[in-house]
Design an enzyme around this catalytic site. Structure first.
Site, mmCIF file in Angstrom:
data_model
loop_
_atom_site.group_PDB
_atom_site.id
_atom_site.type_symbol
_atom_site.label_atom_id
_atom_site.label_comp_id
_atom_site.label_asym_id
_atom_site.label_seq_id
_atom_site.Cartn_x
_atom_site.Cartn_y
_atom_site.Cartn_z
ATOM 1 N N CYS A 1 0.839 -1.199 0.000
ATOM 2 C CA CYS A 1 0.000 0.000 0.000
ATOM 3 C C CYS A 1 0.872 1.246 0.000
ATOM 4 C CB CYS A 1 -0.910 0.009 1.228
ATOM 5 S SG CYS A 1 -1.921 1.492 1.368
ATOM 6 N N CYS B 1 -6.896 -13.177 21.766
ATOM 7 C CA CYS B 1 -6.265 -12.234 20.834
ATOM 8 C C CYS B 1 -5.217 -11.388 21.543
ATOM 9 C CB CYS B 1 -7.328 -11.329 20.193
ATOM 10 S SG CYS B 1 -8.233 -10.316 21.382
#
Length: 473
Positions: free
Chosen positions: A77, A428
């Site tokens: 990107c 997580c």
């Protein structure tokens, strides 16, 4: 160079990057003093400018790459350096997987050189997709000061300066088209962008839930208002009628001065209130506020991994799915269970789970809408069931000690030489996972292994599935 005081650290210096921190910064050391370097890759030799200095560490940024690490690559990107969402995009993907395992190992103290390996941490399982994997998109909205042009994107790192993003390679390309359409259409409808400092303007965020299963999207307009107004109705109608594959458009009301994206109330103005997603051959409904993993490809890998482990180690087990949300785990595991009991305190989630179970023709999932701790206590005091497998999938803050104690009491232990039950802990956050596993081992549990999964390619985040054997009753 000998460091006796933080003032001894020069403003600019050349360092070698040793490893990654748990937040994705490169780590360099100067006479034992730690420097966290933004945008640095292990193996880099870089010239840095030192910023804030603390007693034991400092923060710095790269000025120049003197020698490039073999793991450094060109980001996919062009906005990677200014956007802040993909911290590791300049690192080769195979190396990212290696470094994420290292982050988990460091959290558990395995790389201290003292031979302390109290838990096996396996190699990170990659995401099936490293581009266009993110299926929940949350764009802050603002406007330019002079032209009042609507902008949408992400904030620069450690700031509230919004970067106008036209292309994001980690989300489906049609989401770029949706956001681009909304930029123009909102302005045409006379809707203003949000000014955070003044707490003024109409449109605060655009949230998109999009399906990897069928490519359909649900668009939620988050507004700085308590009511629907005509310009908003017009914008919702344009999005729904002029864009392809939009199943619904809703409005979420968030007039509070807060960093929370969504307010408490959502109203659908056009079409449906859900998209459909498919995991483990089951079709799920996902709404604006439904907790559902943003990377359905890795999520499916995790569910299939746990399902396979249970099927290979148990025959028709009784399974408890705690912190169940819309019972995604329980539904996916129903094929290999005698019965799955799920518990979730948010009523909207359990109502949706009941609907999903009915539509999928599942008969062996029992749903409870209760606080997990209260359910555990009730289960012990009334039914007295013992579960073969307990799945814990708590929020980022992890479990309370009380919940862990209840999980142990509810999960079948070893007896008469027979193997006991298992706790499967999905996390997580390696830090809270390490804390909770330490507590469980002190209670007699044994950690069989930790299996990391890459849920968020190009970021420092890592999902972990831990298999835990329970002690004797």
């Amino acid at each position: 160079m000998q460091i006796t005081n933080k003032k001894d650290i020069p403003e600019e210096l050349i360092v070698k990057i040793e490893k990654l921190s748990n937040l994705g910064f490169g780590i360099a050391r100067l006479d034992g003093y730690v420097i966290f370097v933004e945008g640095a890759c292990p193996g880099d030799k870089v010239k840095i400018r030192v910023g804030k200095k603390n007693k034991n560490f400092a923060n710095a940024k790269v000025i120049e790459i003197i020698e490039q690490s073999p793991d450094r690559v060109e980001p996919i990107c062009p906005m990677q350096k200014v956007c802040g969402a993909c911290q590791l995009q300049f690192i080769d993907y195979e190396a990212q997987l290696k470094y994420k395992k290292q982050i988990v190992e460091d959290t558990f103290g395995i790389n201290k050189g003292d031979g302390n390996r109290w838990v096996e941490i396996r190699d990170t399982i990659p995401s099936p997709k490293v581009k266009e994997y993110r299926h929940k998109i949350q764009y802050p909205i603002s406007e330019t000061r002079d032209s009042k042009r609507i902008i949408a994107g992400y904030y620069k790192p450690a700031s509230h300066e919004l970067v106008n993003i036209k292309y994001c390679p980690i989300q489906p390309s049609y989401c770029d088209n949706i956001i681009d359409f909304i930029r123009t259409a909102a302005q045409e409808c006379g809707i203003s962008g949000y000014n955070e400092k003044k707490h003024a303007g109409d449109l605060r965020h655009v949230v998109i839930r999009t399906s990897a299963y069928n490519g359909k999207s649900l668009v939620i307009l988050v507004v700085n208002s308590t009511r629907i107004f005509d310009k908003l109705k017009k914008l919702a109608s344009k999005i729904y009628n002029e864009l392809d594959n939009i199943v619904g458009v809703g409005v979420n009301f968030n007039p509070q001065k807060t960093n929370l994206i969504l307010g408490k109330e959502t109203q659908i103005l056009e079409g449906e209130s859900f998209i459909e997603e498919k995991l483990c051959d089951k079709v799920f409904k996902v709404g604006a506020e439904t907790f559902f993993q943003v990377n359905p490809y890795t999520a499916n890998n995790i569910f299939e991994f746990v399902k396979k482990y249970i099927s290979e180690n148990f025959e028709s087990p009784l399974i408890l799915d705690a912190y169940a949300g819309i019972s995604t785990f329980g539904i996916c595991l129903s094929d290999v269970a005698k019965k799955v009991v799920t518990v979730e305190e948010v009523k909207a989630s359990t109502d949706l789970a009941s609907k999903i179970i009915k539509e999928n023709g599942i008969k062996n999932v029992e749903i409870h809408n209760m606080d997990a701790g209260k359910f555990f206590e009730k289960e012990l005091n009334t039914k007295g069931r013992k579960f073969d497998v307990t799945v814990l999938d708590p929020p980022r803050k992890g479990c309370t000690q009380e919940s862990l104690d209840y999980a142990l009491k509810l999960t079948r232990g070893k007896s008469g030489g027979k193997s006991g039950g298992k706790i499967i802990y999905v996390s997580c956050n390696p830090a809270t996972l390490a804390r909770d596993l330490k507590y469980l081992t002190e209670k007699g549990c044994k950690v069989e292994f930790i299996q990391p999964f890459d849920m968020f390619p190009h970021t420092y985040h890592i999902e972990n599935v831990t298999i835990i054997s329970t002690p004797e009753d």
